[in-house]
Write a protein that holds these residues in place. Structure first.
Motif, PDB file in Angstrom:
ATOM      1  N   LYS A 195       0.851  -1.182   0.000  1.00 23.88           N
ATOM      2  CA  LYS A 195       0.000   0.000   0.000  1.00 23.88           C
ATOM      3  C   LYS A 195       0.890   1.235   0.000  1.00 23.88           C
ATOM      4  CE  LYS A 195      -3.626  -2.341   2.655  1.00 23.88           C
ATOM      5  NZ  LYS A 195      -4.380  -2.368   3.928  1.00 23.88           N
ATOM      6  N   LEU A 243       3.467   8.482  -3.978  1.00 24.63           N
ATOM      7  CA  LEU A 243       4.609   8.412  -3.072  1.00 24.63           C
ATOM      8  C   LEU A 243       5.384   9.716  -3.095  1.00 24.63           C
ATOM      9  CD1 LEU A 243       6.049   4.849  -3.820  1.00 24.63           C
ATOM     10  CD2 LEU A 243       4.595   5.525  -1.910  1.00 24.63           C
ATOM     11  N   SER A 244       5.988  10.045  -1.965  1.00 20.99           N
ATOM     12  CA  SER A 244       6.854  11.223  -1.909  1.00 20.99           C
ATOM     13  C   SER A 244       8.129  10.963  -2.697  1.00 20.99           C
ATOM     14  CB  SER A 244       7.204  11.545  -0.449  1.00 20.99           C
ATOM     15  OG  SER A 244       6.038  11.753   0.311  1.00 20.99           O
ATOM     16  N   TYR A 281       2.955   3.901  -9.053  1.00 21.74           N
ATOM     17  CA  TYR A 281       2.637   4.683  -7.853  1.00 21.74           C
ATOM     18  C   TYR A 281       2.718   6.179  -8.124  1.00 21.74           C
ATOM     19  CZ  TYR A 281       2.955   0.549  -4.835  1.00 21.74           C
ATOM     20  OH  TYR A 281       2.742  -0.657  -4.220  1.00 21.74           O
ATOM     21  N   ARG A 292      10.928   7.890  -2.262  1.00 19.35           N
ATOM     22  CA  ARG A 292      10.319   6.833  -1.465  1.00 19.35           C
ATOM     23  C   ARG A 292       9.917   5.701  -2.398  1.00 19.35           C
ATOM     24  NH1 ARG A 292      11.636   7.230   3.609  1.00 19.35           N
ATOM     25  NH2 ARG A 292       9.994   5.701   4.011  1.00 19.35           N
ATOM     26  N   LYS A 300       8.191   4.011  11.351  1.00 15.18           N
ATOM     27  CA  LYS A 300       8.737   4.440  10.059  1.00 15.18           C
ATOM     28  C   LYS A 300      10.212   4.785  10.171  1.00 15.18           C
ATOM     29  CE  LYS A 300       7.928   7.667   6.248  1.00 15.18           C
ATOM     30  NZ  LYS A 300       7.127   8.808   5.742  1.00 15.18           N
ATOM     31  N   PRO A 355      -5.757   4.451   4.062  1.00 11.45           N
ATOM     32  CA  PRO A 355      -5.185   4.092   5.359  1.00 11.45           C
ATOM     33  C   PRO A 355      -6.213   4.195   6.481  1.00 11.45           C
ATOM     34  CG  PRO A 355      -3.755   5.612   4.181  1.00 11.45           C
ATOM     35  CD  PRO A 355      -5.044   5.550   3.422  1.00 11.45           C
ATOM     36  N   GLU A 397       1.133   3.816   1.786  1.00  7.70           N
ATOM     37  CA  GLU A 397       1.682   4.274   3.068  1.00  7.70           C
ATOM     38  C   GLU A 397       2.810   3.395   3.574  1.00  7.70           C
ATOM     39  OE1 GLU A 397      -2.113   1.939   4.229  1.00  7.70           O
ATOM     40  OE2 GLU A 397      -1.436   3.252   2.617  1.00  7.70           O
ATOM     41  N   ASN A 445       6.110   2.351   2.640  1.00  5.00           N
ATOM     42  CA  ASN A 445       7.182   2.629   1.682  1.00  5.00           C
ATOM     43  C   ASN A 445       8.511   2.716   2.405  1.00  5.00           C
ATOM     44  OD1 ASN A 445       7.542   5.654   2.413  1.00  5.00           O
ATOM     45  ND2 ASN A 445       5.352   5.487   1.949  1.00  5.00           N
ATOM     46  N   GLU A 447       6.078   8.501  14.681  1.00  3.66           N
ATOM     47  CA  GLU A 447       7.020   8.218  13.595  1.00  3.66           C
ATOM     48  C   GLU A 447       8.024   7.138  13.968  1.00  3.66           C
ATOM     49  OE1 GLU A 447       8.832  11.496  11.654  1.00  3.66           O
ATOM     50  OE2 GLU A 447       7.050  12.767  11.741  1.00  3.66           O
TER      51      GLU A 447
END
Length: 614
Positions: free
Chosen positions: A239, A276-277, A272, A280, A539, A333, A241, A243, A536
């Motif tokens: 998914k 995605l940023s 994607y 990433r 991650k 999410p 989120e 990454n 965070e």
């Protein structure tokens, strides 16, 4: 001119070994692929000292006939192909017949094997290409090969190997990818009598993903499929989120062979697009099936690079399959309650939660950066306000506070007091940083300051990041303050991540992370450095552990500084801006952040005059 002659077979094998056997990883790859070609359903790999002392690969495959055992160590002897046309229809992983003779020429090799139809097996011992023993022996069906004293007669190659733990990490990563290609086979890797990796062999790919990457990753995967004439794609992608900072959790197979393909990686990323940023990458296990004649695997000795026909069709098919999977409302999410985010271990966690209120700080209620607790540049704490600038006003997006601003004389006194109280922690003389008077914020992301050379614009996040980064490096041997979590975070790690964390656990603890082993490849995070951003934790750890950096503490310090630094868009008072500028003046290299981005730019008075045509 010297005469041309045919090389001795032993010399030729050593030369071939230079291409086929680069490190212990190469030995494991060749032997495990042979086991898969032999129809094994259980494969066990045991290594000592990262494979430099010994490597043992055992399988329950078909075994080797006694009369073929010695022949297997002859160059270009193989059971996979018999004519050139067979190269166009390869279904096996190995086919050249170079691996065993190459390995035997630079190590001591012991082979024990038995086929099911015979009552006894065969044992061979070869060292440096010379046969030392050949005798019958009792053994189970299958093959067991032990490789010892690797590179004993090629010291130059042995000299360039990495540390045993690094070599073990490479082997673990390889077996992870081979296991993902064959979920019907049970793999087990042990090192120094410790299990590093084990897969169930249930023939369910998602079970293998959970075994090697952890349950959290498996929960975040989505199945994909796609088909067109002569091409079939299947597997799992993550998914959006879920990454990573690198492509290390992307595994690609073509006709069951693990390969590296820039084309497929680019297609995966394109699927994607906008989800995605920057920089990433998703996790993925992609299997491509096509006619053997459409793929050329005889390109590189390691067989990791392939040439694919119909590349454009494959690219479009994969992009379409990924987009169909990830652009669906079902992957929105879910925000789960904090107390229930580890459902499968909630009861276990509750038993481990500290009950003493004195050991907790209100971590869950922190909503903005707390300057009063954060450590900077060698001093213990800074007592400056987090309130908004009083009597401040915005002019064209710039927040200005004249009431708190310091004139040049006051700023000189303030800087001198600061330096006396917090001596420069550098071992070299501090860089001549310009004397700056903070004026206000822009956006608010940038600090606007006046100096002798004109207007200065400072990126508040990058500047603070540099200050924290240097402070972490200078206090390498000191343990930093921690803040206990109200509810510990369970980190279910893949084997590579677990190994990296275990090897660097002391470095994490020095920076303020409180970690406790929680069984298998799981750790429990009980505490974090002061002002570590809430939510965070997971991650951060996955990003940091997803690395092969040789300077791990430097990487850890840089990522922690990035996470803990004041964020873009966060308002600062004039006092806070002034303190941050003072910190920059005492940094060794204040002009760039740890990632190389500039922290400060200057618009000179001359440039301003020219632009206003004065």
């Amino acid at each position: 001119m010297p005469k041309i002659r045919i090389l001795d077979e032993n010399i030729a094998n050593k030369i071939a070994a230079g291409e086929v056997v680069e490190r212990p990883l190469s030995v494991v790859k060749e032997l495990v692929e042979n086991a898969l070609d032999a129809g094994a359903t259980r494969i066990s790999v045991d290594i000592k000292d990262g494979g430099t002392s010994s490597i043992t690969v055992s399988d329950n495959g078909c075994g080797i006939e006694p009369e073929d055992a010695a022949l297997a160590f002859s160059r270009h002897a193989t059971s996979k192909i018999s004519r050139v046309e067979d190269l166009l229809g390869l279904s096996s992983l190995g086919f050249r017949g170079e691996a065993l003779p190459s390995i035997a020429s630079i190590a001591k090799v012991t082979l024990i094997s038995r086929v099911q139809q015979r009552d006894e097996g065969i044992k061979l011992v070869i060292e440096g290409g010379s046969f030392l023993e050949e005798s019958p022996t009792g053994c189970p069906t299958g093959t067991k090969i032990t490789v010892e004293k690797l590179f004993y007669n090629t010291p130059a190659r042995k000299k360039h190997l990495k540390s045993p733990s690094a070599e073990a990490g490479l082997i673990s990563d390889l077996l992870t990818r081979l296991a993902l290609s064959r979920s019907d086979v049970s793999f087990k890797l042990t090192s120094q009598k410790r299990v590093l990796m084990e897969t169930p062999g249930t023939d369910k790919l998602i079970d293998t993903i959970a075994s090697v990457h952890g349950l959290n990753v498996a929960k975040g995967m989505i199945p994909i499929t796609g088909e067109t004439a002569g091409l079939h794609i299947s597997g799992y992608v993550s998914k959006p989120e879920l990454n990573r900072a690198t492509r290390s959790q992307q595994t690609i197979y073509i006709n069951g062979r693990y390969v590296k393909s820039r084309l497929i990686s680019d297609a995966l990323q394109e699927g994607y697009h906008t989800l995605l940023s920057s920089k990433r990458y998703p996790a993925a296990v992609i299997a491509v099936e096509t006619a053997p004649g459409m793929v050329d695997v005889n390109v590189h000795p390691a067989k990791m690079e392939v040439r694919i026909s119909r590349e454009r069709e494959l690219y479009k098919l994969l992009v379409s399959a990924v987009q169909k999977a990830v652009r669906t409302p079902k992957i929105v999410p879910l925000i789960e309650p904090t107390l229930n985010h580890q459902e499968n271990k909630s009861s276990e966690i509750k038993e481990h939660v500290y009950q003493s209120k004195d050991m907790h700080q209100d971590y869950g209620n922190q909503t903005k950066f707390n300057f009063t607790k954060q450590k900077f540049a060698g001093n213990k704490t800074h007592n400056y306000s987090t309130d908004k600038p009083k009597n401040g006003e915005k002019i064209a997006g710039v927040e200005v506070s004249n009431t708190n601003a310091l004139n040049n004389d006051e700023m000189q006194i303030t800087k001198q007091m600061f330096r006396e109280k917090h001596k420069c922690y550098n071992t070299v003389e501090c860089i001549d940083f310009p004397e700056l008077l903070p004026l206000g914020q822009l956006m608010p992301t940038y600090i606007l300051a006046q100096g002798a050379e004109g207007l200065y614009i400072i990126d508040q996040h990058a500047a603070h990041e540099r200050v924290l980064y240097e402070w972490y490096l200078k206090d390498h041997d000191c343990e930093h303050s921690s803040q206990m979590l109200l509810v510990p975070v369970v980190l279910e790690l893949g084997f590579h991540e677990y190994q990296v964390l275990t090897e660097n656990i002391i470095k994490f603890r020095r920076l303020g992370f409180i970690l406790e082993h929680f069984g298998d490849t799981t750790y429990m995070l009980r505490g974090v450095p002061v002002d570590f951003p809430q939510g965070e934790e997971t991650k951060f750890f996955y990003d940091v552990l997803d690395t092969t950096s040789t300077n791990f503490y430097d990487l850890l310090a840089a990522k922690l500084a990035c996470r803990s630094a004041i964020k873009s868009g966060q308002k600062m008072s004039i006092d806070e801006m002034n303190t941050l500028l003072q910190q920059m003046s005492d940094a060794e290299t204040p002009y760039s952040c740890p990632h190389g981005r500039p922290t400060i730019i200057n618009l000179s008075f001359d440039d301003l005059a020219k632009r206003f045509k004065r």
